[in-house]
Design an enzyme around this catalytic site. Structure first.
Site, PDB file in Angstrom:
ATOM      1  N   GLN A  51      35.377  34.145  51.448  1.00 43.88           N
ATOM      2  CA  GLN A  51      36.281  34.001  50.343  1.00 43.88           C
ATOM      3  C   GLN A  51      37.792  33.820  50.660  1.00 43.88           C
ATOM      4  O   GLN A  51      38.450  34.758  51.361  1.00 43.88           O
ATOM      5  CB  GLN A  51      36.107  35.398  49.465  1.00 43.88           C
ATOM      6  CG  GLN A  51      36.902  35.118  48.154  1.00 43.88           C
ATOM      7  CD  GLN A  51      36.780  36.123  47.190  1.00 43.88           C
ATOM      8  OE1 GLN A  51      37.544  37.004  47.445  1.00 43.88           O
ATOM      9  NE2 GLN A  51      35.982  36.303  46.109  1.00 43.88           N
ATOM     10  N   CYS A  98      41.002  38.727  41.737  1.00 52.77           N
ATOM     11  CA  CYS A  98      41.639  39.785  42.206  1.00 52.77           C
ATOM     12  C   CYS A  98      42.820  40.179  40.997  1.00 52.77           C
ATOM     13  O   CYS A  98      43.530  39.327  40.741  1.00 52.77           O
ATOM     14  CB  CYS A  98      42.278  39.429  43.601  1.00 52.77           C
ATOM     15  SG  CYS A  98      43.077  40.895  44.410  1.00 52.77           S
TER      16      CYS A  98
END
Length: 353
Positions: free
Chosen positions: A87, A118
């Protein structure tokens, strides 16, 4: 849990040409899902797709241009078993493309995943990346489509949250953007960025997204901390796969339990506390082998706390292990304070006698 006759068969997950079976994914988690952790998970089995920690694309490019060692977060990636996802995050399509191409061509990863979820301030407000980009669908489209172009035939996926906050839930709109840009799968964490990890993941909202996708699979993420919850997610919600995150950090055997439950097989019991301690010590050895005794011991503190979480006496163990800096100190604290006695078993034993 063991009766498979009434449970719908859960097919493998398909991400482009990649087949993920079982459709249970390990979430990328910064500071935790490194090669040592992934090694432990693989030994137990049950995870169809593992993932690295999220990699800062801009930092990767800087290291590359300055001929420095590639990020520690890519430790082990070149040589470990597949399938494996990496990622990455940033807000610049070309920076992301540079890293994506390297991951696909040089590292030959199975999946390049983009972090749009995030919620940490350093990533969102300071770097205008992660979940910050949920407010910029056009930029998300540009990032995804550029990565799809340079990574082909390696599939590109995206992970998002429901929205930036409860007043701005736009996951359905974002799902359209992700698919139109060419992503091969979408993972949704059932909270907003403002929620961080508070409250409960909203699986109803996750499930609703499925009707807004035409061809790509939907992966649900949030609060899956038992085999029973994994089975329930497939039975109650319209998802193609699930992703397990924080709950696996101190219980890397959770994937094997969940996979058995999906098959309708007996769910493996929790390892004994002594066995859990031994798993933690093996994990520690792998970290020290990579980073050396001093740095490895300091890095292991947070993992050790995860292994003790929820156990009787965990607070005392955490207090002491948080201060260790040498292998001798680590082993001494484990020997003296790691919980090896279950108070429920003691009560049952006393009652039986």
């Amino acid at each position: 849990m063991n009766d498979s006759t009434n449970r719908r068969k859960v097919p493998p997950l398909r991400i482009g040409d990649l087949v993920i079976d079982p459709p249970i994914l390990q979430a990328p988690m910064a500071g935790f899902t490194n090669a040592a952790f992934r090694h432990i998970v693989r030994e137990f089995g049950g995870a169809g797709l593992l993932a690295t920690e999220m990699v800062n694309a801009r930092g990767f490019v800087w290291l590359d241009e300055n001929e420095a060692e590639h990020p520690d977060r890519l430790w082990g990636v070149a040589d470990e078993p597949r399938p494996l996802a990496v990622q990455i995050w940033d807000n610049d399509p070309e920076t992301m493309a540079k890293v994506g191409r390297r991951l696909a061509e040089e590292y030959r990863v199975s999946v390049v995943d983009i972090n749009f979820g995030c919620p940490v301030r350093q990533v969102t407000e300071k770097a205008h990346s992660g979940s910050y980009l949920l407010r910029e669908p056009n930029r998300m489209h540009a990032i995804i489509s550029r990565l799809v172009e340079v990574c082909a035939p390696t599939p590109v996926t995206a992970k998002i949250r429901l929205g930036c906050n409860r007043d701005n839930i736009n996951c359905n709109e974002i799902a359209h953007v992700v698919e139109e840009a060419g992503a091969a799968a979408l993972t949704v964490h059932g909270r907003t960025a403002a929620d961080m990890f508070r409250g409960n993941a909203d699986w109803d909202r996750i499930s609703e997204i499925k009707s807004h996708l035409r061809n790509i699979p939907l992966i649900g993420n949030g609060d899956l901390d038992s085999a029973e919850k994994v089975v329930a997610a497939f039975e109650q919600y319209d998802v193609d796969a699930v992703m397990i995150a924080r709950a696996c950090l101190g219980r890397p055997w959770l994937f094997a339990q969940a996979a058995a439950a999906l098959r309708g097989d007996p769910v493996p019991p929790e390892p004994t506390l002594a066995e859990q301690r031994d798993v933690m010590l093996k994990h520690y050895g792998l970290v020290v082998d990579r980073f050396g005794e001093e740095k490895g011991t300091v890095l292991m503190r947070k993992y050790a706390c995860c292994y003790a979480q929820g156990k009787h006496g965990a607070r005392y163990f955490r207090t002491h292990v948080a201060k260790v800096s040498t292998p001798e100190e680590f082993h001494s604290v484990v020997e003296e304070y790691f919980p090896l006695r279950d108070p429920k078993e003691e009560v049952e034993s006393a009652t039986a006698s």
